[in-house]
Design a protein around this motif. Structure first.
Motif, PDB file in Angstrom:
ATOM      1  N   SER A 185      23.077  55.520  39.693  1.00 49.42           N
ATOM      2  CA  SER A 185      22.164  55.934  40.749  1.00 49.42           C
ATOM      3  C   SER A 185      21.220  54.765  40.996  1.00 49.42           C
ATOM      4  O   SER A 185      20.232  54.571  40.289  1.00 49.42           O
ATOM      5  CB  SER A 185      21.412  57.199  40.338  1.00 49.42           C
ATOM      6  N   SER A 186      21.580  53.973  41.983  1.00 47.62           N
ATOM      7  CA  SER A 186      20.836  52.750  42.313  1.00 47.62           C
ATOM      8  C   SER A 186      21.421  52.226  43.602  1.00 47.62           C
ATOM      9  O   SER A 186      22.456  52.709  44.041  1.00 47.62           O
ATOM     10  CB  SER A 186      21.028  51.683  41.223  1.00 47.62           C
ATOM     11  N   SER A 187      20.790  51.231  44.192  1.00 46.74           N
ATOM     12  CA  SER A 187      21.481  50.612  45.309  1.00 46.74           C
ATOM     13  C   SER A 187      22.457  49.578  44.756  1.00 46.74           C
ATOM     14  O   SER A 187      22.566  49.377  43.547  1.00 46.74           O
ATOM     15  CB  SER A 187      20.496  50.040  46.328  1.00 46.74           C
ATOM     16  N   THR A 224      22.452  46.418  44.637  1.00 43.03           N
ATOM     17  CA  THR A 224      21.848  45.358  43.827  1.00 43.03           C
ATOM     18  C   THR A 224      21.642  45.821  42.388  1.00 43.03           C
ATOM     19  O   THR A 224      21.770  45.035  41.451  1.00 43.03           O
ATOM     20  CB  THR A 224      20.507  44.910  44.446  1.00 43.03           C
ATOM     21  N   GLU A 250      22.945  43.974  39.143  1.00 45.29           N
ATOM     22  CA  GLU A 250      22.100  43.684  37.980  1.00 45.29           C
ATOM     23  C   GLU A 250      22.755  44.203  36.697  1.00 45.29           C
ATOM     24  O   GLU A 250      22.726  43.539  35.662  1.00 45.29           O
ATOM     25  CB  GLU A 250      20.717  44.312  38.150  1.00 45.29           C
ATOM     26  N   GLN A 282      26.775  53.087  50.759  1.00 45.13           N
ATOM     27  CA  GLN A 282      26.311  53.171  52.146  1.00 45.13           C
ATOM     28  C   GLN A 282      27.098  52.360  53.165  1.00 45.13           C
ATOM     29  O   GLN A 282      26.663  52.233  54.305  1.00 45.13           O
ATOM     30  CB  GLN A 282      24.838  52.783  52.209  1.00 45.13           C
ATOM     31  N   PRO A 313      24.966  57.913  52.698  1.00 43.69           N
ATOM     32  CA  PRO A 313      23.652  57.282  52.634  1.00 43.69           C
ATOM     33  C   PRO A 313      23.587  56.345  51.421  1.00 43.69           C
ATOM     34  O   PRO A 313      24.383  56.488  50.487  1.00 43.69           O
ATOM     35  CB  PRO A 313      22.693  58.472  52.435  1.00 43.69           C
ATOM     36  N   PRO A 314      22.658  55.407  51.401  1.00 49.55           N
ATOM     37  CA  PRO A 314      22.519  54.533  50.237  1.00 49.55           C
ATOM     38  C   PRO A 314      21.991  55.298  49.024  1.00 49.55           C
ATOM     39  O   PRO A 314      21.402  56.369  49.166  1.00 49.55           O
ATOM     40  CB  PRO A 314      21.501  53.484  50.677  1.00 49.55           C
ATOM     41  N   GLY A 315      22.195  54.747  47.854  1.00 52.62           N
ATOM     42  CA  GLY A 315      21.629  55.338  46.644  1.00 52.62           C
ATOM     43  C   GLY A 315      22.587  55.408  45.468  1.00 52.62           C
ATOM     44  O   GLY A 315      22.184  55.775  44.369  1.00 52.62           O
ATOM     45  N   PRO A 351      21.985  62.037  37.559  1.00 50.46           N
ATOM     46  CA  PRO A 351      22.575  61.229  38.634  1.00 50.46           C
ATOM     47  C   PRO A 351      22.148  61.689  40.022  1.00 50.46           C
ATOM     48  O   PRO A 351      21.558  62.756  40.194  1.00 50.46           O
ATOM     49  CB  PRO A 351      24.062  61.484  38.448  1.00 50.46           C
ATOM     50  N   SER A 352      22.487  60.888  40.993  1.00 52.22           N
ATOM     51  CA  SER A 352      22.207  61.205  42.392  1.00 52.22           C
ATOM     52  C   SER A 352      23.259  62.220  42.850  1.00 52.22           C
ATOM     53  O   SER A 352      24.203  61.898  43.561  1.00 52.22           O
ATOM     54  CB  SER A 352      22.273  59.921  43.203  1.00 52.22           C
ATOM     55  N   ILE A 353      23.058  63.469  42.440  1.00 53.19           N
ATOM     56  CA  ILE A 353      24.086  64.502  42.594  1.00 53.19           C
ATOM     57  C   ILE A 353      24.545  64.678  44.044  1.00 53.19           C
ATOM     58  O   ILE A 353      25.741  64.778  44.328  1.00 53.19           O
ATOM     59  CB  ILE A 353      23.550  65.855  42.063  1.00 53.19           C
ATOM     60  N   LEU A 366      24.692  62.622  46.467  1.00 52.32           N
ATOM     61  CA  LEU A 366      25.579  61.546  46.915  1.00 52.32           C
ATOM     62  C   LEU A 366      26.936  61.621  46.230  1.00 52.32           C
ATOM     63  O   LEU A 366      27.957  61.283  46.826  1.00 52.32           O
ATOM     64  CB  LEU A 366      24.927  60.187  46.659  1.00 52.32           C
ATOM     65  N   SER A 405      15.098  53.307  44.043  1.00 48.98           N
ATOM     66  CA  SER A 405      16.293  54.124  44.137  1.00 48.98           C
ATOM     67  C   SER A 405      16.957  54.105  42.763  1.00 48.98           C
ATOM     68  O   SER A 405      17.680  53.177  42.405  1.00 48.98           O
ATOM     69  CB  SER A 405      17.223  53.593  45.220  1.00 48.98           C
ATOM     70  N   PRO A 465      18.137  64.574  42.807  1.00 49.81           N
ATOM     71  CA  PRO A 465      17.780  63.380  42.033  1.00 49.81           C
ATOM     72  C   PRO A 465      18.186  62.095  42.759  1.00 49.81           C
ATOM     73  O   PRO A 465      19.042  62.127  43.634  1.00 49.81           O
ATOM     74  CB  PRO A 465      18.582  63.521  40.734  1.00 49.81           C
ATOM     75  N   TYR A 467      16.285  44.001  39.933  1.00 53.30           N
ATOM     76  CA  TYR A 467      16.294  45.235  40.735  1.00 53.30           C
ATOM     77  C   TYR A 467      15.167  46.164  40.303  1.00 53.30           C
ATOM     78  O   TYR A 467      14.585  46.870  41.121  1.00 53.30           O
ATOM     79  CB  TYR A 467      17.653  45.932  40.575  1.00 53.30           C
ATOM     80  N   SER A 510      17.242  54.608  48.986  1.00 51.24           N
ATOM     81  CA  SER A 510      17.913  55.895  49.099  1.00 51.24           C
ATOM     82  C   SER A 510      17.268  56.643  50.280  1.00 51.24           C
ATOM     83  O   SER A 510      16.449  57.541  50.103  1.00 51.24           O
ATOM     84  CB  SER A 510      17.725  56.650  47.791  1.00 51.24           C
TER      85      SER A 510
END
Lengths: 343, 343
Positions: free
Chosen positions: A18-20, A22, A26, A148, A154-156, A203-205, A207, B18, B155, B183, B204
């Protein structure tokens, strides 16, 4: 995860962060590449350069291979660098350099590296889905992407796929207790998936649920068809833009994800993008860094179809006419249509 | 950002990352606390302990203050530790320790620290909105939260608020080129916001849009009213559960976000949560680590209102009766209702 493996064409591991994008880059530098030795960074624009910035931030020794803006890296130059410097353990590059809209020849590079013991790491954040990539067949060891772009979300969400060689390197890395990473430690993700089919942190559920849907759409269409569709749309944009007197930035290996063009002589890039946004509700990106204010970058990836490309060409024609450029109405749409049919 | 400042009651800076909440905690340790000196970690459960794991991952010297599970930390113990060890530069703690459902007395700790030159860092991921927190008034220097609890969102968004003292520490930190973060470097976020009202990496977006809406809802209700609502719901859950023969884990300073209970004698915690999920469609969490299988954790935060709490009590009554526990139907709902009205 299983859908992403099919899409990225690998039998390896996939970490869902769960990040963009970048953040995913990283994670690769801080938990995998760090400690391997020296990295070779293919710096052909803002995003290739970002690998170098990450190496710097994490104290990874690296050599920057500067590539002229608007051009892909010559695979031979990479092979030469590796021959000359046996300390290099990882090649960090992009598939599609979004800042110049060039797609590197990852296939020739991957196949050319053959049995090289280092890791070929590819940032395919903007390129994946639009530009062809076959991880295992081409010998790409690590591939990074985000939600994204081609994945239509969407981003994330940051995604890292690793083949067996990369996984072995990750497992062999004995970082000790002070690993210098935690949330972005790839090992936590692959181990959590193996043990519990889960991620190690909330997590970014939303997405991930959406990703399940977009993977169904893309895999149903089939990756060869998806790539061909993006190739047709990209050709249509290029030919449509050229018909309006625009010059392409990338003449060699232009990406199928996004196209960079110089506006027609006498037209300001910023003025064109502003009128497109205000009058037509269409947003095109501008240039970055040394290309700021000079180019337009037109995306044609993700949930983007042939009619969108034709509509865009028509809208640009109209805006250019408003700005006083010598435009023959219908010319760009006709050229784009010819490209769609012809290819 | 401006809405979050009102909600967190600070005039300071807010970084929108994000990531999940742990990513925001990592940002604090890797880009702010690292290099300051020694940290004091208030380890009263799984999430307090996580600060210690982060310190370890980033080589931050730290002392773990172990607190008996189910109890809040005694502020005097913190003050004592600081008096005894002048090397301590940061206190890392939680507002609400989600694993035991205790809320620490951050107010007394913050006010008691007075003019201490170090940083009081509070993980309010689960507590913010449900449990009272006034950053500037209480002297909280850094506050971390996430989107998926009191803020009522999915999240994927990590939030770090910093007061002027924390910001000065961030600015003064000369990490050099190899900062060991990129990041998750807080400085990039505050500087990007100052320069361009933007974030440094593709954010995000969907969650940020949703956050705008939830902030309107919460700030319209008003934080005092929001806190009182959560206090009423928490009291109702506690009294309802006790009426069903359940014992509270946290008897001193139970959180208003989430309540931990031992099931009635003879009832298995796992069996109760399973029947609640399967028959009623209600998910309650279980215990973590040493409390695994022993307790239920009932959330009553976010988009949760009084009728939800009454419905939940009724559902638990019914499930306990099914499991053969000696339940007098209506008892828990009556007790919960009394608490809602009485407070």
């Amino acid at each position: 995860v299983e859908g992403l493996k099919r899409l990225m064409m690998t039998e390896g591991d996939v970490a869902l962060l769960s990040s963009s994008g970048t953040g995913a880059m990283e994670a690769v530098v801080s938990s995998l590449v760090r400690g391997m030795g020296k990295a070779l960074v293919v710096d052909a624009g803002k995003f290739g350069k970002r690998w170098g910035e990450l190496c710097e931030a994490f104290g990874v020794p690296h050599e920057n291979l500067h590539v002229q803006r608007g051009y892909p890296v010559d695979p031979e130059v990479i092979f030469d660098s590796l021959r000359k410097d046996s300390a290099i353990c990882a090649v960090l590059m992009t598939l599609t350099e979004t800042s110049t809209c060039v797609v590197h020849d990852v296939k020739t590079i991957g196949l050319g590296l053959g049995a090289w013991k280092g890791l070929l790491v590819v940032d395919a954040i903007s390129g994946l889905v639009a530009d062809e990539l076959k991880m295992d067949e081409w010998g790409v060891d690590v591939c990074v992407t985000g939600s994204q772009k081609g994945l239509m979300l969407p981003p994330g969400l940051g995604i890292v796929a690793m083949n067996a060689k990369a996984r072995a390197t990750l497992d062999a890395r004995n970082a000790g207790k002070a690993a210098g990473c935690y949330y972005l430690d790839l090992r936590r993700y692959v181990e959590s998936y193996e043990k519990e089919l889960d991620v190690p942190f909330t997590p970014s559920i939303a997405l991930i649920r959406a990703l399940e849907e977009s993977l169904v759409v893309l895999l149903d269409e089939g990756m060869e068809c998806v790539w061909n569709r993006h190739a047709r749309m990209a050709a249509a944009v290029r030919q449509g833009c050229e018909a309006m007197g625009m010059r392409l930035l990338a003449t060699s290996r232009p990406s199928n994800a996004v196209t960079a063009v110089f506006p027609p002589t006498g037209v300001d890039a910023g003025a064109l993008s502003k009128i497109l946004k205000n009058d037509k509700g269409i947003r095109v990106a501008g240039g970055q860094e040394e290309l700021k204010g000079k180019i337009l970058r037109i995306a044609h990836l993700g949930a983007c179809y042939e009619e969108d490309v034709l509509g865009l060409m028509g809208a640009i024609e109209s805006c250019l006419a408003q700005l006083g450029a010598p435009i023959q109405s219908g010319q760009a749409v006709a050229a784009a249509n010819a490209a769609l049919v012809g290819s």
